[in-house]
Motif scaffolding. Structure first.
Motif, short mmCIF file in Angstrom:
data_model
loop_
_atom_site.label_atom_id
_atom_site.label_comp_id
_atom_site.label_asym_id
_atom_site.label_seq_id
_atom_site.Cartn_x
_atom_site.Cartn_y
_atom_site.Cartn_z
N ARG A 188 104.53 25.19 57.47
CA ARG A 188 104.29 23.84 57.99
C ARG A 188 104.94 23.61 59.35
N ASN A 189 106.24 23.93 59.44
CA ASN A 189 106.96 23.61 60.68
C ASN A 189 107.46 24.82 61.44
N LYS A 190 107.22 26.02 60.91
CA LYS A 190 107.75 27.20 61.60
C LYS A 190 106.88 28.40 61.33
#
Length: 174
Positions: free
Chosen positions: A133-135
């Motif tokens: 999701r974020n990385k």
């Protein structure tokens, strides 16, 4: 044991015990004596039924005999494998027909005193980037020297910190 007692954990009070002695005159002694007789008849029939059940159960019952079996084996291990416990349960052993060609000497394997060895990476085979999701997580496929499967996916940052000499100066193509 009566069924009522088995179910409720106490004796069944008969209808004769439900009334006080002074109430006999109101109900009539014939009704009380009749109910006492019926309770006695019920108890006799329950005892008869229980005795028949016991008879049938005893007729089919047979004494069980078990034979003692050997469930543990003690292996003769070489002196370099002395720290290993030599007694094994039969469920842990498998039949093996040994091939003298496939037997490796334990000296060249790099086995420590506690019977462990360090896996040594030989080469990096592939590289992949997984997007979360974020990385992003970068993984490399590592070929190991002693591993049965041969290659595993490892996190690139961990592998670089431990085995920096395996990574080329030019990065893998993505």
């Amino acid at each position: 044991m009566a069924q009522f007692e088995a179910l409720y954990g106490r004796w069944c009070r008969s209808p004769a015990g439900w009334f006080e002695v002074v109430e006999f005159a109101l109900i009539g002694p014939e009704l009380v004596y009749e109910s006492i007789d019926k309770v006695r008849l019920i108890r006799e029939r329950l005892k008869t039924a229980q005795s028949w059940q016991k008879y049938y159960a005893d007729a089919r019952r047979r004494d069980l005999e078990f034979e003692v079996r050997k469930v543990a084996y003690e292996l003769e291990l070489p002196s370099e494998l002395a720290p290993i416990h030599a007694v094994f349960h039969v469920s842990m052993l498998k039949k093996c027909i040994g091939d003298p060609v496939s037997i490796l000497p334990s000296e060249g394997l790099g086995v420590d005193e506690n019977l462990s060895y360090e896996e040594v990476p030989v080469d990096m085979l592939d590289r992949q980037v997984k997007r979360l999701r974020n990385k992003e997580v970068v993984s490399v496929k590592v070929f190991w020297r002693n591993l049965v499967e041969g290659a595993t996916w490892e996190v690139e940052a961990d592998m670089k910190s431990r085995y920096h000499h395996l990574f080329p100066s030019t990065p893998f193509p993505t």
